[in-house]
Design an enzyme around this catalytic site. Structure first.
Site, PDB file in Angstrom:
ATOM      1  N   HIS A 122     -30.586  22.895  26.778  1.00 61.88           N
ATOM      2  CA  HIS A 122     -30.811  21.807  26.185  1.00 61.88           C
ATOM      3  C   HIS A 122     -32.108  21.035  27.232  1.00 61.88           C
ATOM      4  O   HIS A 122     -33.006  20.370  26.579  1.00 61.88           O
ATOM      5  CB  HIS A 122     -29.574  21.032  26.380  1.00 61.88           C
ATOM      6  N   ASP A 170      -7.344  -7.881  -8.714  1.00 62.51           N
ATOM      7  CA  ASP A 170      -6.949  -6.644  -9.341  1.00 62.51           C
ATOM      8  C   ASP A 170      -7.932  -6.444 -10.573  1.00 62.51           C
ATOM      9  O   ASP A 170      -8.200  -5.217 -10.800  1.00 62.51           O
ATOM     10  CB  ASP A 170      -5.637  -6.771  -9.836  1.00 62.51           C
ATOM     11  N   GLN A 225       3.222  -8.514  -8.351  1.00 62.52           N
ATOM     12  CA  GLN A 225       2.953  -7.249  -7.598  1.00 62.52           C
ATOM     13  C   GLN A 225       4.391  -6.627  -7.678  1.00 62.52           C
ATOM     14  O   GLN A 225       4.169  -5.224  -8.061  1.00 62.52           O
ATOM     15  CB  GLN A 225       3.033  -7.515  -5.882  1.00 62.52           C
ATOM     16  N   HIS A 246       4.515  -3.892 -10.656  1.00 60.07           N
ATOM     17  CA  HIS A 246       3.711  -2.687 -10.549  1.00 60.07           C
ATOM     18  C   HIS A 246       4.755  -1.296 -10.586  1.00 60.07           C
ATOM     19  O   HIS A 246       4.303  -0.397 -11.306  1.00 60.07           O
ATOM     20  CB  HIS A 246       2.667  -2.378  -9.234  1.00 60.07           C
ATOM     21  N   GLU A 265      -1.687  -4.660   1.970  1.00 60.87           N
ATOM     22  CA  GLU A 265      -2.801  -4.239   1.174  1.00 60.87           C
ATOM     23  C   GLU A 265      -3.470  -5.626   0.524  1.00 60.87           C
ATOM     24  O   GLU A 265      -4.553  -5.835   0.713  1.00 60.87           O
ATOM     25  CB  GLU A 265      -2.162  -3.260   0.040  1.00 60.87           C
ATOM     26  N   HIS A 266      -2.806  -6.393   0.029  1.00 62.62           N
ATOM     27  CA  HIS A 266      -2.982  -7.776  -0.321  1.00 62.62           C
ATOM     28  C   HIS A 266      -2.490  -8.974   0.297  1.00 62.62           C
ATOM     29  O   HIS A 266      -1.212  -8.930   0.648  1.00 62.62           O
ATOM     30  CB  HIS A 266      -2.804  -7.853  -1.917  1.00 62.62           C
TER      31      HIS A 266
END
Lengths: 425, 425
Positions: A415, A356, A255, A258, A322-323
């Site tokens: 209506h 991934d 991670q 990145h 996220e993960h």
């Protein structure tokens, strides 16, 4: 990685705070580019491509020849790998197609939903330090399954006016035919508003830097949909005393590499393990080419030692990563208790990198705590669901009084009348 | 209603143009209120409730006693009607729950998705000319089905410091216990940021005026999710020569009475029918209490006569109406060809008002052409879907080379290493 021992629950919020990026300073600049492309089309696209990327392009569309050439530039092994990943992504995402189910809510009142692919979608694949051909698969495959009619892809070219061959190969593989060499804010503008060569789309997907993120936010206010709000990528690992420190360190590093702003969080019930992981990180760091980036990311990262596994679960749910990797003995039971996460990796043999690329799940996931209310990309992201109802004359009779009374109570005569006029006919 | 005969396809875009509302002039004002509530909590809420609604409130929470009293204020018939509507909405929306399906993409690689209710959601029910208790059902029922843990509801009180009894009854019926008497921008701010009495939520649902719409747009940029972008309500009717002019007129009027900015569009293959409908509108207008509003809406509305039914379908798809009524002989076949609409009403006995209240479908739908890329509210809107993957040691072996090759090609060594270190262990 800074270590925090047994923090008090009242300190969790501060501890889990993510860095905030104020993109308001970019807004004016990005707005100007968006408006320029909106008004001047291809002319503005060319101007910004020269200005920002230093490339003079007369034609943005990737030719068939370029796609054929790209295929020849890749090794057979890599092409096979991309094909395998594509197969798994297809297998998993195909199950997300929902069939029409007609529900008769009362006799003669039939209601149903139907998923229909969004007609025109645009995929953005950033340039930068890594050619993200895997993202082409992650966005292109569900778009195709959803049966979107027009799928276009924009990505900035390199100095030789080419896209990375793996991006072209992946796009060709999933059946995307309209690929344009344009990046940044100007690419988002082109897909949002259309130019002479690039057609406007209804929804834009894909990652990007802070300028692209800002552009996506702004065009969303103009009524173009986007996949989800963005933030730096992140992983959280929950590890107990049974975890393998080498494995955990490798996940945290995958991670961290990145980007310098990547978020890495280790939650453990065992202080010794945290020490071991820190040692392992130092060893493994030496072997990776993006060492500098990883070190920067690790400087902003945290290891938190907690009293017990329930505290670890609560902390992870509060963070909404996220993960989430669960490197614990009873990983399955823990996974059951997770309520906020993008994608969960269960057990010692499920590193984030399989998700991934190739396990089959999507890697476009909610960051920045958005997992509390957003899902990752799926076939759902590429369809809208239309509802239908068909009433027989009898069905309308069944429900008439109900509708009339409710319409009357809401003060909406017409209506009521739309029912009454049919009943009295 | 202005009639257009056989317009050329190149004129469609102009013809279908919706009025645009520039809310940028509201932005500063709305931002200030949002920030004030963010900083000063209940104090600011009280201030704005006094300033905008002219009401001095010391306690925003609706008491149990007030809910009990509300029930006594409603007729048995209306309560029964609300119950019937709730039953149908429940029946239809319950089918939207998706079960977990484990997909083995390769031997030893299991992937799945699980829907989990968004923990904290806020529902906004506007005040104004009609007490929208039906919207309480339309938002509250899917929220309950999704198993959202915290569901709060905000709605402005009347001059007597009360909410409309039907709103309280509907909320109580669906099981919402936290109801606050606060409206407008300050209510959105309270739900987004939290105050001493109102807890912050992750996603905000519900209709509102232009200030509320602007507030929802702004808080979305702060990372709070919203149901969908908003615009004035609208209906499109496709009618052929077999349509009943009385029915069609009643449907157009039931949309027109919503508000002066309501959009009404009639598409017909038959010019005589359009004339008949216009005559019928004039007759029926006399019978409705919101005549003035309806007349204003009709002034901005259009009837378009087209060459054939395919042109009608294409025109409707281009417009992407919130509600689409198909008053044609072969309504089912036409419905199959609709690709852009919020909710479709098939045949002569399916007026829009049944969907507004009680058929079972949701009435919170995409307006303003957003049906091209957004779905209406459903159980999906109240959940996020987490993906999971679990690999056995064998599963990781199956996919190892694929992941390693792809990671290498993307220049991400540590991603590759996370697999290699497990394989070589």
């Amino acid at each position: 990685m800074k270590t925090f021992l047994y923090p008090d629950i009242k300190d969790w919020k501060n501890l889990l705070q993510r860095p905030t990026y104020d993109i308001s300073s970019l807004t004016e600049k990005v707005k100007n580019i968006l408006n320029d492309v909106k008004q001047n089309g291809d002319f503005a696209l060319k101007k910004y491509t020269q200005q920002f990327d230093g490339i003079e392009l007369n034609n943005f569309l990737v030719t068939k020849k370029e796609i054929e050439e790209a295929e020849a530039l890749l090794s057979t092994e890599l092409k096979q790998a991309i094909q395998t990943a594509a197969n798994n992504i297809l297998t998993f995402h195909q199950k997300q197609i929902t069939n029409v189910e007609v529900v008769e809510t009362m006799p003669g009142i039939c209601c149903w939903r139907k998923s229909i692919g969004i007609e025109k979608v645009g995929l953005y694949i950033p340039g930068g330090t890594a050619p993200l051909f895997s993202t082409v698969l992650m966005l292109g495959i569900p778009a195709k399954i959803a049966n979107c009619k027009e799928i276009i892809l924009c990505s900035p070219s390199n100095k030789n006016k080419k896209l990375h061959p793996a991006i072209l190969f992946a796009a060709h593989l999933v059946g995307i035919t309209k690929i344009y060499k344009v990046g940044g804010v100007q690419a988002i503008a082109a897909m949002a508003y259309g130019t002479e060569t690039i057609e406007a789309v209804y929804k834009i997907f894909g990652p990007g830097n802070q300028y692209v993120t800002c552009a996506k936010q702004l065009i969303q206010q103009n009524g173009i949909a986007i996949d989800m709000p963005a933030g730096p990528s992140e992983v959280c690992v929950i590890a107990d005393e049974t975890a393998n420190a080498k494995f955990v360190a490798s996940d945290l590093l995958s991670q961290a590499e990145h980007g310098a702003d990547s978020q890495v969080l280790l939650i453990s019930t065992n202080a010794d393990l945290v020490n071991e992981v820190n040692n392992e990180i130092n060893i493994q760091l030496e072997k990776i080419s993006r060492k500098k980036i990883a070190i920067q990311a690790l400087e902003g990262s945290k290891a938190i030692v907690v009293q017990n596994i329930n505290e670890a679960i609560n902390l992870a749910n509060e963070y909404a990563p996220e993960h989430l990797i669960i490197a614990c003995d009873n990983a399955d039971t823990i996974a059951e208790k997770i309520i906020n996460a993008g994608s969960v990796f269960i057990g010692n043999y499920s590193p984030e990198s399989v998700g991934d690329y190739a396990s089959g799940t999507n890697h476009t996931l909610p960051t920045n705590g958005f997992a509390k209310m957003y899902s990752g990309v799926s076939v759902d992201s590429f369809v809208k669901k239309i509802t239908y109802q068909k009433l027989t004359q009898q069905g309308l009779h069944e429900i008439a009084t109900t509708v009339e009374l409710m319409a009357e109570a809401e003060g909406l005569d017409a209506h009521k009348n739309a029912v009454a006029i049919r009943i009295n006919n």
